[in-house]
Design a protein around this motif. Sequence first.
Motif, short mmCIF file in Angstrom:
data_model
loop_
_atom_site.label_atom_id
_atom_site.label_comp_id
_atom_site.label_asym_id
_atom_site.label_seq_id
_atom_site.Cartn_x
_atom_site.Cartn_y
_atom_site.Cartn_z
N PRO B 5 37.70 46.19 47.85
CA PRO B 5 38.04 46.96 46.64
C PRO B 5 37.83 46.19 45.35
O PRO B 5 37.38 46.77 44.35
CB PRO B 5 39.52 47.30 46.84
CG PRO B 5 39.74 47.25 48.27
CD PRO B 5 38.85 46.18 48.77
N TYR B 6 38.12 44.89 45.37
CA TYR B 6 37.88 44.09 44.17
C TYR B 6 36.38 44.05 43.84
O TYR B 6 35.99 44.21 42.68
CB TYR B 6 38.39 42.67 44.37
CG TYR B 6 39.89 42.55 44.28
CD1 TYR B 6 40.53 42.57 43.06
CD2 TYR B 6 40.65 42.42 45.42
CE1 TYR B 6 41.89 42.47 42.97
CE2 TYR B 6 42.03 42.31 45.35
CZ TYR B 6 42.63 42.34 44.12
OH TYR B 6 43.98 42.24 44.03
N LEU B 7 35.57 43.85 44.87
CA LEU B 7 34.13 43.79 44.62
C LEU B 7 33.61 45.13 44.13
O LEU B 7 32.75 45.21 43.25
CB LEU B 7 33.39 43.38 45.90
CG LEU B 7 33.67 41.98 46.41
CD1 LEU B 7 32.76 41.67 47.57
CD2 LEU B 7 33.48 40.98 45.32
N PHE B 8 34.17 46.23 44.70
CA PHE B 8 33.70 47.53 44.26
C PHE B 8 34.12 47.81 42.82
O PHE B 8 33.35 48.39 42.04
CB PHE B 8 34.23 48.62 45.20
CG PHE B 8 33.56 49.93 45.01
CD1 PHE B 8 32.24 50.10 45.38
CD2 PHE B 8 34.24 51.00 44.47
CE1 PHE B 8 31.60 51.30 45.19
CE2 PHE B 8 33.60 52.21 44.28
CZ PHE B 8 32.29 52.36 44.64
N LEU B 9 35.33 47.38 42.46
CA LEU B 9 35.77 47.54 41.07
C LEU B 9 34.86 46.77 40.13
O LEU B 9 34.45 47.29 39.08
CB LEU B 9 37.21 47.06 40.93
CG LEU B 9 37.71 46.93 39.49
CD1 LEU B 9 37.84 48.29 38.86
CD2 LEU B 9 39.02 46.20 39.42
N ALA B 11 31.78 45.88 40.65
CA ALA B 11 30.45 46.51 40.61
C ALA B 11 30.47 47.74 39.71
O ALA B 11 29.54 47.96 38.93
CB ALA B 11 30.02 46.88 42.03
N CYS B 12 31.55 48.54 39.80
CA CYS B 12 31.65 49.72 38.94
C CYS B 12 31.71 49.33 37.47
O CYS B 12 31.04 49.94 36.63
CB CYS B 12 32.90 50.53 39.29
SG CYS B 12 32.76 51.45 40.80
N LEU B 13 32.48 48.28 37.16
CA LEU B 13 32.59 47.85 35.77
C LEU B 13 31.23 47.36 35.25
O LEU B 13 30.82 47.69 34.13
CB LEU B 13 33.62 46.74 35.69
CG LEU B 13 34.39 46.58 34.39
CD1 LEU B 13 35.05 47.88 34.03
CD2 LEU B 13 35.44 45.51 34.56
N PHE B 14 30.52 46.61 36.10
CA PHE B 14 29.20 46.10 35.71
C PHE B 14 28.23 47.26 35.47
O PHE B 14 27.48 47.26 34.49
CB PHE B 14 28.68 45.18 36.80
CG PHE B 14 27.36 44.56 36.49
CD1 PHE B 14 27.29 43.41 35.72
CD2 PHE B 14 26.20 45.12 36.95
CE1 PHE B 14 26.09 42.85 35.42
CE2 PHE B 14 24.98 44.56 36.64
CZ PHE B 14 24.92 43.42 35.88
N VAL B 15 28.28 48.26 36.35
CA VAL B 15 27.33 49.36 36.24
C VAL B 15 27.63 50.23 35.02
O VAL B 15 26.73 50.69 34.33
CB VAL B 15 27.34 50.16 37.56
CG1 VAL B 15 26.75 51.52 37.38
CG2 VAL B 15 26.58 49.41 38.61
N ILE B 16 28.93 50.41 34.73
CA ILE B 16 29.30 51.17 33.53
C ILE B 16 28.79 50.44 32.29
O ILE B 16 28.23 51.04 31.37
CB ILE B 16 30.82 51.37 33.48
CG1 ILE B 16 31.25 52.37 34.55
CG2 ILE B 16 31.26 51.89 32.13
CD1 ILE B 16 32.74 52.46 34.70
N LEU B 18 26.27 48.39 32.21
CA LEU B 18 24.80 48.48 32.21
C LEU B 18 24.35 49.81 31.65
O LEU B 18 23.43 49.88 30.81
CB LEU B 18 24.30 48.30 33.64
CG LEU B 18 22.80 48.36 33.86
CD1 LEU B 18 22.14 47.20 33.18
CD2 LEU B 18 22.48 48.35 35.33
N ASN B 39 32.92 41.14 32.12
CA ASN B 39 34.20 41.25 32.82
C ASN B 39 34.01 41.58 34.29
O ASN B 39 34.77 41.10 35.13
CB ASN B 39 35.07 42.29 32.13
CG ASN B 39 35.83 41.69 31.00
OD1 ASN B 39 36.82 41.03 31.21
ND2 ASN B 39 35.33 41.87 29.80
N ILE B 43 35.53 39.25 37.35
CA ILE B 43 36.36 39.72 38.47
C ILE B 43 35.74 39.27 39.79
O ILE B 43 36.44 38.84 40.71
CB ILE B 43 36.52 41.24 38.42
CG1 ILE B 43 37.35 41.64 37.23
CG2 ILE B 43 37.17 41.77 39.69
CD1 ILE B 43 37.47 43.12 37.08
#
Lengths: 188, 101
Positions: B5-9, B11-16, B18, B39, B43
């Motif tokens: 879940p941390y990695l997915f969070l 990745a989501c933050l990075f993609v947003i 991007l 950020n 994480i």
Amino acid sequence: MIEQIAFYSLAAVTLVAALLVVTLRNVLHSALSLGLCLFGVAGIFATLGADFVAASQVLVYVGGIALLVLFVVLLAARHSELVLRQTNQQWAAGLFIAGATLWGMSRYIAAYRGLSATTEAHPTTRDIAQLLLKDLAVPFELISLVLLVALAGAILYSHQGKEEGPADAPPPAGNPDPGPGDPAEEAP
Amino acid sequence: MTLAPYLFLSACLFVIGLFGALTRRNVIGILMSVELMFNGANINLVAFNRFLHPQSTLGQAVTVFTITVAAAEIVVGLALVLAIYREVSTVYAEDFNLLRG
């Protein structure tokens, strides 16, 4: 159980605030959401047991960067921007690139599914200090040099220019009224 | 709590971030999106440190460096935005088409 609740609520706040940052039309509201998002990331660091990083996140990001962005938004914003479109024509391509990146990353994340922590989290400030002053001493000094150069660059670029400042004026010939008994003037 | 879940969070933050950096018209918005990407990476660093190497704190120390570099980047970027705004009176990236005003 309490750990899951903390993580998922903080993650929800962070992601919603991040989405607001990139989608809101008013840049001022975007900057405020950025502050909320960075605060949520600090909470995520706290759930990971990284106390020093969480504290520096709050100090540097929320207290410094979000505030600086807010100042620049207030300095460089106009009233007409509230009704203008804030995304360019390539938003579909951007959405595709972002989705493809997320898909590729989730392929890699799937390899770490089910991995849980083996030890309890402990305070890490002392360990970070010892790392920074022993093993990472040279990068630590270099990063302070980077900060100094960034400071000088920011002052250089945000300088008002020389059209109205006294920088163009010729320096006064000599010292018009030297202070009485100034030893620096009379020294050989 | 597991690592995924941390990695997915992150990745989501990075993609947003991007997506925002690719599509925002406002330069200040692009800089904010770049901060979101920073950020996400932070994480990731702290989460890998916590779950894969809990006896070391090297990942957290590198995160402190990353925060510093991000601060330097945003300071210089915002100073440049202010300097350009003073010249051309706009903050939209498609209007920045002069290297020398």
